[in-house]
Write a protein that holds these residues in place. Sequence first.
Motif, mmCIF file in Angstrom:
data_model
loop_
_atom_site.group_PDB
_atom_site.id
_atom_site.type_symbol
_atom_site.label_atom_id
_atom_site.label_comp_id
_atom_site.label_asym_id
_atom_site.label_seq_id
_atom_site.Cartn_x
_atom_site.Cartn_y
_atom_site.Cartn_z
ATOM 1 N N ASP A 186 24.146 -12.590 -29.048
ATOM 2 C CA ASP A 186 25.065 -11.779 -29.789
ATOM 3 C C ASP A 186 25.940 -11.139 -28.530
ATOM 4 O O ASP A 186 27.174 -10.417 -28.951
ATOM 5 C CB ASP A 186 24.718 -10.631 -30.365
ATOM 6 C CG ASP A 186 23.888 -9.566 -29.736
ATOM 7 O OD1 ASP A 186 23.438 -9.808 -28.878
ATOM 8 O OD2 ASP A 186 23.963 -8.494 -30.157
ATOM 9 N N LYS A 187 25.934 -11.657 -27.433
ATOM 10 C CA LYS A 187 26.686 -10.981 -26.149
ATOM 11 C C LYS A 187 27.825 -12.032 -25.684
ATOM 12 O O LYS A 187 27.100 -13.237 -25.983
ATOM 13 C CB LYS A 187 26.003 -10.035 -25.112
ATOM 14 C CG LYS A 187 25.538 -8.915 -25.607
ATOM 15 C CD LYS A 187 24.754 -7.948 -24.417
ATOM 16 C CE LYS A 187 24.131 -6.718 -25.000
ATOM 17 N NZ LYS A 187 24.059 -6.020 -23.704
ATOM 18 N N THR A 188 28.476 -11.731 -25.150
ATOM 19 C CA THR A 188 29.460 -12.655 -24.011
ATOM 20 C C THR A 188 28.832 -12.817 -23.046
ATOM 21 O O THR A 188 28.104 -11.765 -22.329
ATOM 22 C CB THR A 188 30.830 -11.991 -23.870
ATOM 23 O OG1 THR A 188 31.563 -11.709 -25.230
ATOM 24 C CG2 THR A 188 31.738 -13.030 -23.146
ATOM 25 N N VAL A 189 28.454 -14.226 -22.674
ATOM 26 C CA VAL A 189 27.881 -14.490 -21.557
ATOM 27 C C VAL A 189 28.785 -14.702 -20.490
ATOM 28 O O VAL A 189 29.323 -15.869 -20.758
ATOM 29 C CB VAL A 189 26.646 -15.609 -21.581
ATOM 30 C CG1 VAL A 189 25.921 -16.014 -20.513
ATOM 31 C CG2 VAL A 189 25.679 -15.327 -22.784
ATOM 32 N N LEU A 190 28.804 -14.202 -19.434
ATOM 33 C CA LEU A 190 29.482 -14.292 -18.173
ATOM 34 C C LEU A 190 28.808 -14.991 -17.236
ATOM 35 O O LEU A 190 27.871 -14.339 -16.510
ATOM 36 C CB LEU A 190 30.233 -13.199 -17.750
ATOM 37 C CG LEU A 190 31.038 -12.409 -18.617
ATOM 38 C CD1 LEU A 190 31.687 -11.012 -18.176
ATOM 39 C CD2 LEU A 190 32.323 -12.992 -19.170
ATOM 40 N N LEU A 191 29.013 -16.330 -16.759
ATOM 41 C CA LEU A 191 28.040 -17.072 -15.711
ATOM 42 C C LEU A 191 28.844 -17.127 -14.609
ATOM 43 O O LEU A 191 30.020 -17.228 -14.407
ATOM 44 C CB LEU A 191 27.852 -18.367 -16.315
ATOM 45 C CG LEU A 191 26.919 -18.528 -17.759
ATOM 46 C CD1 LEU A 191 27.095 -19.896 -18.062
ATOM 47 C CD2 LEU A 191 25.727 -18.134 -17.656
#
Length: 129
Positions: free
Chosen positions: A84-89
Amino acid sequence: MSIKTVIDIVVLILIVWFLYTRLKPVKGLKNLKPEDFLNETKNNNKCIVVDVREPGEYKRGYIKGAVNIPLSQLQRRLAEIPEDKTVLLYCQSGMRSKNAAKVLRRSGYSNIAHLQGGVSAWGYKLTHK
Protein backbone atom coordinates in the motif's frame (compact mmCIF):
# COMPACT_ATOMS: atom_id res chain seq x y z
CA MET A 1 23.96 -18.36 -47.78
CA SER A 2 26.89 -19.83 -45.88
CA ILE A 3 26.60 -21.34 -42.42
CA LYS A 4 28.88 -18.57 -41.07
CA THR A 5 26.48 -15.91 -42.35
CA VAL A 6 23.53 -17.67 -40.71
CA ILE A 7 25.41 -17.91 -37.42
CA ASP A 8 26.37 -14.21 -37.62
CA ILE A 9 22.73 -13.26 -38.21
CA VAL A 10 21.52 -15.39 -35.30
CA VAL A 11 24.16 -13.92 -32.97
CA LEU A 12 23.23 -10.39 -34.04
CA ILE A 13 19.53 -11.09 -33.42
CA LEU A 14 20.32 -12.47 -29.97
CA ILE A 15 22.43 -9.42 -29.07
CA VAL A 16 19.69 -7.02 -30.22
CA TRP A 17 17.04 -8.99 -28.30
CA PHE A 18 19.22 -9.01 -25.15
CA LEU A 19 19.81 -5.25 -25.33
CA TYR A 20 16.12 -4.55 -26.00
CA THR A 21 14.97 -6.60 -23.00
CA ARG A 22 17.47 -4.84 -20.73
CA LEU A 23 16.85 -1.29 -21.91
CA LYS A 24 13.13 -1.15 -22.69
CA PRO A 25 10.99 0.90 -20.32
CA VAL A 26 9.22 -0.92 -17.49
CA LYS A 27 5.46 -0.53 -17.75
CA GLY A 28 4.12 1.60 -14.91
CA LEU A 29 7.54 2.61 -13.57
CA LYS A 30 8.08 6.30 -12.87
CA ASN A 31 11.58 7.54 -13.64
CA LEU A 32 12.59 10.19 -11.12
CA LYS A 33 15.48 12.61 -11.41
CA PRO A 34 17.54 12.99 -8.21
CA GLU A 35 15.74 16.18 -7.11
CA ASP A 36 12.31 14.59 -7.64
CA PHE A 37 13.41 11.41 -5.84
CA LEU A 38 14.64 13.46 -2.88
CA ASN A 39 11.38 15.45 -2.76
CA GLU A 40 9.37 12.22 -2.89
CA THR A 41 11.32 10.77 0.07
CA LYS A 42 10.77 13.94 2.11
CA ASN A 43 7.16 14.76 1.17
CA ASN A 44 5.55 11.34 0.83
CA ASN A 45 5.02 9.68 4.21
CA LYS A 46 3.44 6.72 2.43
CA CYS A 47 6.63 5.58 0.72
CA ILE A 48 9.40 3.09 1.32
CA VAL A 49 12.87 3.61 -0.12
CA VAL A 50 14.55 0.36 -1.19
CA ASP A 51 18.23 0.09 -2.09
CA VAL A 52 18.55 -3.01 -4.30
CA ARG A 53 22.37 -3.03 -4.31
CA GLU A 54 24.35 -5.74 -2.54
CA PRO A 55 25.20 -5.20 1.17
CA GLY A 56 28.81 -4.20 0.49
CA GLU A 57 27.66 -1.45 -1.88
CA TYR A 58 25.02 -0.30 0.61
CA LYS A 59 27.60 0.02 3.41
CA ARG A 60 29.71 2.37 1.27
CA GLY A 61 26.85 4.89 1.33
CA TYR A 62 23.08 4.91 0.99
CA ILE A 63 20.19 7.33 0.80
CA LYS A 64 18.93 8.21 4.28
CA GLY A 65 16.02 6.05 5.34
CA ALA A 66 16.60 3.36 2.73
CA VAL A 67 16.21 -0.31 3.53
CA ASN A 68 18.65 -2.68 1.81
CA ILE A 69 16.93 -5.50 -0.04
CA PRO A 70 19.36 -6.67 -2.74
CA LEU A 71 17.87 -7.59 -6.11
CA SER A 72 19.24 -11.10 -5.59
CA GLN A 73 17.02 -11.46 -2.48
CA LEU A 74 14.00 -9.42 -3.56
CA GLN A 75 11.66 -12.25 -4.55
CA ARG A 76 11.95 -13.98 -1.18
CA ARG A 77 11.79 -10.72 0.83
CA LEU A 78 8.67 -9.19 -0.76
CA ALA A 79 6.83 -9.39 2.58
CA GLU A 80 9.12 -6.60 3.85
CA ILE A 81 7.71 -4.18 1.26
CA PRO A 82 4.17 -2.96 2.01
CA GLU A 83 1.95 -3.09 -1.08
CA ASP A 84 0.00 0.00 0.00
CA LYS A 85 3.04 2.30 -0.10
CA THR A 86 4.87 3.98 -2.95
CA VAL A 87 8.04 1.96 -3.54
CA LEU A 88 11.06 4.11 -4.39
CA LEU A 89 13.87 1.97 -5.79
CA TYR A 90 17.49 2.74 -6.49
CA CYS A 91 20.76 0.98 -7.26
CA GLN A 92 24.15 2.09 -8.56
CA SER A 93 23.18 3.00 -12.13
CA GLY A 94 19.45 2.38 -12.52
CA MET A 95 19.60 -1.04 -14.21
CA ARG A 96 19.00 -3.23 -11.15
CA SER A 97 16.25 -0.94 -9.87
CA LYS A 98 14.47 -1.35 -13.23
CA ASN A 99 14.78 -5.13 -12.86
CA ALA A 100 13.49 -4.87 -9.29
CA ALA A 101 10.51 -2.90 -10.59
CA LYS A 102 9.72 -5.75 -13.00
CA VAL A 103 9.74 -8.21 -10.09
CA LEU A 104 7.48 -5.95 -8.04
CA ARG A 105 5.04 -5.37 -10.93
CA ARG A 106 4.72 -9.12 -11.50
CA SER A 107 4.06 -9.51 -7.77
CA GLY A 108 1.17 -7.02 -7.74
CA TYR A 109 2.82 -3.76 -6.71
CA SER A 110 1.49 -0.80 -8.64
CA ASN A 111 2.99 2.43 -7.28
CA ILE A 112 6.69 2.13 -8.14
CA ALA A 113 9.35 4.70 -9.02
CA HIS A 114 13.10 4.55 -9.38
CA LEU A 115 16.05 6.90 -9.25
CA GLN A 116 17.08 7.51 -12.83
CA GLY A 117 20.85 6.96 -13.07
CA GLY A 118 21.03 5.47 -9.55
CA VAL A 119 23.32 6.77 -6.84
CA SER A 120 25.86 7.54 -9.56
CA ALA A 121 23.57 10.44 -10.54
CA TRP A 122 22.47 11.27 -6.96
CA GLY A 123 24.63 14.30 -6.13
CA TYR A 124 23.28 14.62 -2.58
CA LYS A 125 24.82 13.41 0.67
CA LEU A 126 24.82 9.67 1.31
CA THR A 127 24.56 8.15 4.79
CA HIS A 128 27.29 5.81 6.03
CA LYS A 129 27.15 3.24 8.80
